[in-house]
Design an enzyme around this catalytic site. Structure first.
Site, PDB file in Angstrom:
ATOM      1  N   HIS A 363       0.797  -1.221   0.000  1.00  0.00           N
ATOM      2  CA  HIS A 363       0.000   0.000   0.000  1.00  0.00           C
ATOM      3  C   HIS A 363       0.827   1.267   0.000  1.00  0.00           C
ATOM      4  O   HIS A 363       0.413   2.287  -0.543  1.00  0.00           O
ATOM      5  CB  HIS A 363      -1.037  -0.053   1.121  1.00  0.00           C
ATOM      6  CG  HIS A 363      -2.160  -0.952   0.739  1.00  0.00           C
ATOM      7  ND1 HIS A 363      -2.108  -2.319   0.945  1.00  0.00           N
ATOM      8  CD2 HIS A 363      -3.306  -0.717   0.051  1.00  0.00           C
ATOM      9  CE1 HIS A 363      -3.207  -2.864   0.441  1.00  0.00           C
ATOM     10  NE2 HIS A 363      -3.944  -1.924  -0.094  1.00  0.00           N
ATOM     11  N   ARG A 470      -9.810   4.956  -0.414  1.00  0.00           N
ATOM     12  CA  ARG A 470      -9.342   3.999   0.597  1.00  0.00           C
ATOM     13  C   ARG A 470      -9.490   4.649   1.974  1.00  0.00           C
ATOM     14  O   ARG A 470      -8.600   5.352   2.440  1.00  0.00           O
ATOM     15  CB  ARG A 470      -7.877   3.628   0.350  1.00  0.00           C
ATOM     16  CG  ARG A 470      -7.643   2.795  -0.890  1.00  0.00           C
ATOM     17  CD  ARG A 470      -6.183   2.379  -1.013  1.00  0.00           C
ATOM     18  NE  ARG A 470      -5.989   1.308  -1.961  1.00  0.00           N
ATOM     19  CZ  ARG A 470      -5.684   1.477  -3.257  1.00  0.00           C
ATOM     20  NH1 ARG A 470      -5.550   2.692  -3.744  1.00  0.00           N
ATOM     21  NH2 ARG A 470      -5.522   0.434  -4.051  1.00  0.00           N
ATOM     22  N   ARG A 506     -14.854   3.070   0.094  1.00  0.00           N
ATOM     23  CA  ARG A 506     -14.743   1.679   0.522  1.00  0.00           C
ATOM     24  C   ARG A 506     -14.773   1.627   2.042  1.00  0.00           C
ATOM     25  O   ARG A 506     -14.127   2.447   2.707  1.00  0.00           O
ATOM     26  CB  ARG A 506     -13.430   1.097   0.011  1.00  0.00           C
ATOM     27  CG  ARG A 506     -13.196  -0.300   0.533  1.00  0.00           C
ATOM     28  CD  ARG A 506     -12.051  -0.957  -0.161  1.00  0.00           C
ATOM     29  NE  ARG A 506     -10.771  -0.410   0.258  1.00  0.00           N
ATOM     30  CZ  ARG A 506      -9.613  -0.781  -0.285  1.00  0.00           C
ATOM     31  NH1 ARG A 506      -9.600  -1.645  -1.284  1.00  0.00           N
ATOM     32  NH2 ARG A 506      -8.495  -0.278   0.133  1.00  0.00           N
ATOM     33  N   GLU A 604     -12.206  -9.518  -5.217  1.00  0.00           N
ATOM     34  CA  GLU A 604     -10.767  -9.489  -4.935  1.00  0.00           C
ATOM     35  C   GLU A 604     -10.192 -10.867  -4.660  1.00  0.00           C
ATOM     36  O   GLU A 604      -8.992 -11.014  -4.492  1.00  0.00           O
ATOM     37  CB  GLU A 604     -10.480  -8.630  -3.697  1.00  0.00           C
ATOM     38  CG  GLU A 604     -11.028  -7.237  -3.756  1.00  0.00           C
ATOM     39  CD  GLU A 604     -10.431  -6.366  -2.674  1.00  0.00           C
ATOM     40  OE1 GLU A 604      -9.365  -5.784  -2.909  1.00  0.00           O
ATOM     41  OE2 GLU A 604     -11.031  -6.274  -1.585  1.00  0.00           O
ATOM     42  N   ASN A 627      -5.533  -5.898  -7.567  1.00  0.00           N
ATOM     43  CA  ASN A 627      -4.265  -6.060  -6.833  1.00  0.00           C
ATOM     44  C   ASN A 627      -4.331  -7.316  -5.966  1.00  0.00           C
ATOM     45  O   ASN A 627      -3.435  -8.152  -5.972  1.00  0.00           O
ATOM     46  CB  ASN A 627      -3.990  -4.854  -5.920  1.00  0.00           C
ATOM     47  CG  ASN A 627      -3.998  -3.555  -6.682  1.00  0.00           C
ATOM     48  OD1 ASN A 627      -3.747  -3.553  -7.869  1.00  0.00           O
ATOM     49  ND2 ASN A 627      -4.292  -2.455  -6.004  1.00  0.00           N
ATOM     50  N   ASP A 628      -5.421  -7.411  -5.213  1.00  0.00           N
ATOM     51  CA  ASP A 628      -5.567  -8.604  -4.376  1.00  0.00           C
ATOM     52  C   ASP A 628      -5.923  -9.824  -5.213  1.00  0.00           C
ATOM     53  O   ASP A 628      -5.422 -10.909  -4.972  1.00  0.00           O
ATOM     54  CB  ASP A 628      -6.641  -8.375  -3.304  1.00  0.00           C
ATOM     55  CG  ASP A 628      -6.053  -7.689  -2.089  1.00  0.00           C
ATOM     56  OD1 ASP A 628      -4.982  -8.129  -1.638  1.00  0.00           O
ATOM     57  OD2 ASP A 628      -6.633  -6.700  -1.617  1.00  0.00           O
ATOM     58  N   ARG A 638       1.676  -9.984  -2.467  1.00  0.00           N
ATOM     59  CA  ARG A 638       1.906  -8.712  -3.151  1.00  0.00           C
ATOM     60  C   ARG A 638       2.954  -7.864  -2.450  1.00  0.00           C
ATOM     61  O   ARG A 638       3.413  -6.853  -2.972  1.00  0.00           O
ATOM     62  CB  ARG A 638       0.579  -7.939  -3.269  1.00  0.00           C
ATOM     63  CG  ARG A 638      -0.024  -7.570  -1.939  1.00  0.00           C
ATOM     64  CD  ARG A 638      -1.460  -7.075  -2.099  1.00  0.00           C
ATOM     65  NE  ARG A 638      -1.543  -5.649  -2.322  1.00  0.00           N
ATOM     66  CZ  ARG A 638      -2.690  -4.962  -2.366  1.00  0.00           C
ATOM     67  NH1 ARG A 638      -3.854  -5.597  -2.249  1.00  0.00           N
ATOM     68  NH2 ARG A 638      -2.694  -3.674  -2.561  1.00  0.00           N
ATOM     69  N   CYS A 675     -10.648  -1.118 -10.022  1.00  0.00           N
ATOM     70  CA  CYS A 675      -9.881  -0.083  -9.328  1.00  0.00           C
ATOM     71  C   CYS A 675      -8.498  -0.583  -8.919  1.00  0.00           C
ATOM     72  O   CYS A 675      -7.806   0.063  -8.152  1.00  0.00           O
ATOM     73  CB  CYS A 675     -10.652   0.442  -8.122  1.00  0.00           C
ATOM     74  SG  CYS A 675     -11.148  -0.850  -6.994  1.00  0.00           S
TER      75      CYS A 675
HETATM   76  C1  PEP Z   1      -7.178  -4.148  -4.905  1.00  0.00           C
HETATM   77  O1  PEP Z   1      -6.943  -5.100  -4.155  1.00  0.00           O
HETATM   78  O2  PEP Z   1      -7.031  -4.185  -6.143  1.00  0.00           O
HETATM   79  C2  PEP Z   1      -7.627  -2.878  -4.340  1.00  0.00           C
HETATM   80  C3  PEP Z   1      -8.030  -1.905  -5.124  1.00  0.00           C
HETATM   81  O3  PEP Z   1      -7.574  -2.744  -2.986  1.00  0.00           O
HETATM   82  P1  PEP Z   1      -6.210  -2.537  -2.176  1.00  0.00           P
HETATM   83  O4  PEP Z   1      -5.093  -2.338  -3.159  1.00  0.00           O
HETATM   84  O5  PEP Z   1      -6.410  -1.359  -1.302  1.00  0.00           O
HETATM   85  O6  PEP Z   1      -6.081  -3.810  -1.417  1.00  0.00           O
HETATM   86 MG    MG Z   2      -7.680  -5.046  -2.112  1.00  0.00          MG
END
Ligand code: PEP
Ligand code: MG
Length: 757
Positions: A363, A470, A506, A604, A627-628, A638, A675
């Site tokens: 993050h 976020r 979120r 996710e 991302n997740d 990650r 996103c």
């Molecule tokens: C994701 O997981 O793609 C996401 C947008 O949430 P974060 O990156 O905050 O986990």
């Molecule tokens: Mg996420």
């Protein structure tokens, strides 16, 4: 044998430099295997050969002098084969090369084992004996195991060893390079400021003492306070402890005596290091010595010394808070970057970020991208304690850091930085134009936000809505949970600034790599643990307060959307929806003029991919957290730089899942957005547009670039690219094809420097 192995690895891990690491390795191996010789050869990239770096048993004068090419002698054969060679009579092997200066003619048996780190052969470990005999299987296994375990420590010591200590003569070395993971693109040139969490001895940097007497006085004062604390604790426990346990407190006090730790720290301060740095040096040295002791009681004392060191450091830091000085071009360096740290530097002075831990989808890196600050993550070999105040170049494209850059390199990077500025100015021209393809297809581009500063940046760059706010970010930069009213004020700023454009908030997504200092979650496996919706459903009081704050903040704007993170089951969606309904009802009863906002589910995790239609029937929109989703589909953390190469957005499995989600959502006539960071990549954006995503939400920094790409292609071209890509098997080839197509379409890719390897 396991104990011997553990002990050697432990000793090596605390050895101060490469020379000590290697000498220790050869001494310990020679003794524990009872061989006559143990040597280590390491690769020297400058003249592409393997150098005898340390030896027990061979002539000492040969160390540093014997150099073998990568194919020469038995050492070369081990390198070429990248596997052990075990011979009872080395001289009979055709590859044997007699090197006179070593005196090795006396030894017959030979066992050589490669030292391999990240697939590279760093060097070779060799044991030899006079007697003609093959080393047995357990000896070979021991050396192979040890070599595998020591490779990381050797690589680290090699990388860090090139940078001298404070004021050392090799300050003249230039262009020292450290490798990390590209976290946020761009180039930064500036001076390093190391930032450490409080009372973290390991990351205290060395610094020149400005006033030696003053440093000594502060140290003595801190000692006095620690002595007092120990006496107080000792007295209060006196009734409950046995005499021998009470004696421990006297041991602690004696450790702090002038002729023990304290005297040594003062001596180091007198040599010019500031008190905190001197304390770190002395404590580290003592911890190293104690942890090498055979006696388990004495070995345990290492923990006591560490604890005492931490206590003294805490008082030193209390007495001199916020001593960080920021130059006009500050590059912030930390062991583990946190969002709170980003706020420590005035934004006009912050030009770059480096984190020793973490990876490109941590993050901290995501926030850095949204702020447009060049960032390197996972720079695991960077010597944190020796970097403060040094000039650095960050190459946010390749993930490289150059320390003490020379004029030529500075010149090359200044050119790249100028090119970046020009590109940015060109992109400003399309700020108010839509993201419309050449054949008239319009792709809504929204932004991801977290910090207040993101709002202004996003509007400046022409964002049409917020696809992901976020909310945990403001929670992370505080000391306790914000109240409903505080949250309301924070959220209102986002809703107000964007109204009437939509703002997707979120609900709190903590856990994983997002920790709240005041709500610690200690887990073995945090990414598979208590995170996102799992936490907030278990704490309805936190969830309800947050939803109420969002609803209040949105009163009068009518642009709020609420989104649920880390959902794996329909039951979670239904429970969360019920809570949202309850909050709406309560506030309406309190007289607020609010409507139920649109509610969405984030996809996710793999389980969610196969339930998209079920979710879509229950909520108003679907948003993909790629991302997740990528981390869970590919089973790649990650946050872990070691597997950063395996975290690939264009993996065929990821692309297939993304396409499937869009199709499934549309079957229920639900809107589907994305996103995750893949939407911020020009190539990724084209594929997602072709897949049918209704909204792409990305970091504000990349939005103009993505818009420029969309404006220069036709939807037909994007569809064609997608069908080609979906037929391919390999992520690297997909990446190459995308880059090729973007080039053919005349789309300038981000400036990538061509620099010395
Ligand atoms: C994701 O997981 O793609 C996401 C947008 O949430 P974060 O990156 O905050 O986990
Ligand atoms: Mg996420």
């Amino acid at each position: 044998m396991l104990n011997v192995l553990k002990k050697i690895v432990q000793e090596v891990s605390v050895a101060p430099d490469l020379e000590s690491v290697l000498n220790l390795i050869v001494r310990r191996i020679q003794r524990s295997m009872a061989t006559q010789v143990c040597s280590v050869y390491l690769f020297d990239p400058n003249d592409q050969c393997y150098v005898l770096m340390a030896s027990e048993g061979l002539n000492k004068e040969a160390v540093g002098r014997v150099r073998l090419s990568a194919t020469e002698g038995l050492v070369g054969t081990v390198v070429v084969r990248a596997e052990p060679i075990n011979l009872e009579n080395a001289a009979e092997h055709p590859a044997f090369k007699y090197v006179e200066s070593t005196g090795e003619e006396r030894f017959s048996s030979f066992l050589g084992v490669p030292i391999i780190h990240h697939r590279d052969v760093l060097g070779v470990l060799v044991v030899q004996q006079k007697k003609i005999r093959r080393f047995d299987e357990s000896e070979e296994a021991f050396l192979v195991t040890l070599s595998a375990q020591l490779a990381g420590a050797i690589a680290h010591a090699e990388a860090t060893g090139s940078l001298g200590t404070r004021g050392a003569s090799n300050d003249s070395i230039v262009d020292l390079r450290f490798e990390g993971v590209a976290g946020s693109s761009g180039v930064a040139i500036g001076s390093a400021t190391v930032i450490a969490p409080p009372a973290d001895l390991a990351s205290v940097p060395d610094k020149e003492a400005k006033d030696i007497q003053n440093e000594i006085d502060s140290f003595q004062e801190a000692l006095k306070l620690v002595r007092r604390d120990i006496k107080v604790v000792g007295r209060s426990l006196a009734q409950r402890l046995r005499t021998e346990e009470q004696a421990l407190f006297d041991v602690y006090l004696r450790m702090l005596d002038d002729n023990a730790l304290a005297g040594e720290v003062v001596a180091r301060i007198e040599q010019g290091n500031w008190a905190q740095g001197a304390l770190r040096e002395v404590v580290t040295e003592h911890v190293r010595q104690f942890s090498m002791m055979d006696d388990p009681y004495l070995r345990e004392r290492a923990t006591d010394i560490k604890d005492l060191g931490r206590r003294v450091l805490a008082y030193l830091q209390d007495a001199a808070p916020a001593t960080l000085e920021f130059t006009d071009e500050t590059i912030l360096v930390a062991d583990e970057l946190t969002p709170a740290m980003l706020g420590e530097v005035p934004s006009e002075k912050l030009v770059g970020l480096v984190s020793v831990n973490g990876s490109s989808n941590s993050h901290a890196a995501i926030l850095a991208r949204s702020m447009g600050i060049p960032t390197i993550m996972g720079a695991v070999d960077l010597p944190l304690t020796r970097i403060d105040g040094r000039e650095l170049i960050l190459d946010g494209y390749s993930g490289r850091i150059y320390v003490q850059p020379g004029e030529d390199l500075l010149h090359a990077y200044r050119d790249i930085a100028r090119g970046e500025k020009e590109q940015e100015t060109e992109l400003e021209a399309i700020k108010d134009l839509p993201a419309e393809t050449t054949d008239g297809f319009i792709m809504p581009l929204w932004v991801n936000t977290g910090l207040i500063a993101d709002v202004a940046r996003s509007l400046e760059r022409g964002a049409e809505g917020i696809g992901l706010y976020r909310t945990e970010v403001p929670f992370m930069i505080r000391d306790f949970f914000p109240s409903e009213q505080e949250q309301q004020q924070t959220y209102r700023k986002q809703l107000e600034a964007f109204a009437p454009r939509p703002v997707t908030m979120r609900t709190l997504d903590i856990g994983g790599d997002k920790a709240l200092p005041y709500f610690p979650i200690e887990e073995e496996n945090p990414f598979l643990g208590w995170r996102g919706i799992r936490v907030t459903l278990d704490h309805p009081e936190i969830f309800l307060v947050q939803v109420r704050a969002m609803l209040r903040a949105g009163e009068g704007y009518d642009n709020l959307r609420i989104m649920l993170p880390m959902v794996t089951s329909v039951r979670e969606v239904e429970e969360a929806s019920r809570q949202i309904d309850r909050a709406v009802r309560e506030l309406q009863e309190e007289g607020l003029k609010i409507k139920r906002p649109l509610v969405g589910v984030m996809v996710e995790v793999p389980a969610a991919v196969y339930q998209v239609r079920r979710f879509a029937r229950r909520v108003d929109f679907i948003s993909v957290g790629s991302n997740d989703l990528t981390q869970y589909l590919l089973a790649v953390d990650r946050n872990n730089p070691r597997v950063a190469d395996l975290y690939v957005s264009y993996h065929p499995a990821v692309l297939k899942a993304l396409k499937h989600i869009a199709e499934e959502a549309h079957k229920e006539e639900s809107s589907v957005s994305i996103c995750g960071e893949v939407a911020s990549e020009p190539g990724g954006a084209l594929l997602l547009m072709a897949m049918g995503y209704d909204v792409l939400s990305m970091n504000a920094t990349n939005l103009p670039k993505v818009k420029a790409v969309i404006r220069s292609v036709s939807k037909k071209d994007a569809d064609k690219l997608l069908s080609e890509v979906m037929a391919m098997d390999d992520a690297d080839r997909i990446q190459l094809l995308i880059d090729e197509r973007l080039e053919e379409l005349g789309i300038a890719l981000p400036a990538k420097p061509i620099l010395p390897v």
